[in-house]
Design a protein around this motif. Structure first.
Motif, PDB file in Angstrom:
ATOM      1  N   CYS A  96      44.194  49.152  44.080  1.00 59.50           N
ATOM      2  CA  CYS A  96      45.005  48.241  44.896  1.00 59.50           C
ATOM      3  C   CYS A  96      46.026  49.045  45.693  1.00 59.50           C
ATOM      4  O   CYS A  96      46.743  49.866  45.128  1.00 59.50           O
ATOM      5  CB  CYS A  96      45.714  47.217  44.017  1.00 59.50           C
ATOM      6  N   CYS A 101      51.882  47.478  44.553  1.00 62.54           N
ATOM      7  CA  CYS A 101      51.247  48.681  43.990  1.00 62.54           C
ATOM      8  C   CYS A 101      51.637  49.926  44.786  1.00 62.54           C
ATOM      9  O   CYS A 101      51.874  50.994  44.210  1.00 62.54           O
ATOM     10  CB  CYS A 101      49.726  48.501  43.946  1.00 62.54           C
ATOM     11  N   CYS A 137      45.512  43.289  47.467  1.00 58.18           N
ATOM     12  CA  CYS A 137      46.092  42.753  46.227  1.00 58.18           C
ATOM     13  C   CYS A 137      45.059  42.089  45.316  1.00 58.18           C
ATOM     14  O   CYS A 137      44.328  41.197  45.716  1.00 58.18           O
ATOM     15  CB  CYS A 137      47.185  41.748  46.582  1.00 58.18           C
TER      16      CYS A 137
HETATM   17  S1  FES Z   1      47.945  43.720  42.419  1.00 61.30           S
HETATM   18 FE1  FES Z   1      48.558  45.366  43.690  1.00 61.30          FE
HETATM   19  S2  FES Z   1      49.925  44.402  45.102  1.00 61.30           S
HETATM   20 FE2  FES Z   1      49.179  42.757  43.923  1.00 61.30          FE
END
Ligand code: FES
Length: 205
Positions: A96, A101, A137
């Motif tokens: 991600c 992240c 995400c």
């Molecule tokens: S899981 Fe990585 S920004 Fe949402």
């Protein structure tokens, strides 16, 4: 990841008995003549049966099974990034890169993936064990940074933790899934912050 052309496996694709029974169950949920509504589970079953990717032959088999034009099946398969339209490694690592992240160190996690898996984005490792993808995400922001490997989430990562996961997978060992720090799921890392008796905390009766 290729999404623009169908890749031939050069072997026919036939659903296994178990997967055909499973697909028939999905088809039976819809009115007669509406089997096309089961195209997404059909693609998922085909991908799982076919080492994690969907070949041209699998698309053609699904189209024939659901009585759909091949192009309609391909449209669905190429729209959703969860369907892989080219061969992938045994372990598909999806890193991600979205805001939470990224702020919490996804760059280092991605570098660690590159360094220890031998794969790069769009290029599987030579040993066929790993493929690497950057994704948006995955809905586990509270445990950022995180990756998905096949069906499992690995969360609260850093470069070292990512390395340990990859080394275990290389050695054929199981590695714990979920948070890689000492917390339950997405509970506060400092311990429970709810249900506290505030009067007792202040020494009041
Ligand atoms: S899981 Fe990585 S920004 Fe949402």
């Amino acid at each position: 990841m290729n999404r623009n052309k169908l890749v031939e496996a050069k072997v026919p694709f036939v659903f296994s008995k178990e997967n055909k029974e499973e697909l028939d169950k999905h088809i039976s949920k819809y009115p007669d003549g509406r089997g096309a509504s089961a195209v997404m589970p059909a693609l998922d079953l085909a991908q799982r049966q076919n080492a994690g990717w969907i070949s041209k032959e699998a698309i053609e088999t699904i189209a024939a099974t659901l009585k759909m034009p091949v192009i309609k099946v391909w449209e669905v398969a190429s729209f959703y990034t969860m369907y892989n339209l080219e061969p992938v490694g045994k372990h598909l690592i999806q890193v991600c890169r979205t805001t939470s992240c990224w702020l919490r160190g996804s760059e280092e996690v991605l570098s660690s993936c590159r360094k220890y898996s031998g794969a790069d984005v769009g290029r599987p490792s030579k040993d066929g064990l790993f493929s690497l993808m950057e994704v948006e995400c995955l809905g586990a922001c509270v445990n950022a940074p995180m990756v998905q490997i096949n069906d499992d989430y690995y969360e609260d990562l850093d470069a070292e933790k990512m390395k340990n996961i990859i080394e275990d997978l290389k050695a054929g060992k199981n590695h714990s899934i979920g948070p890689q720090v000492n917390r339950l799921n997405s509970a506060p890392i400092t311990g429970a912050l709810t249900g506290i008796d505030t009067k007792a905390e202040k020494g009041q009766s």
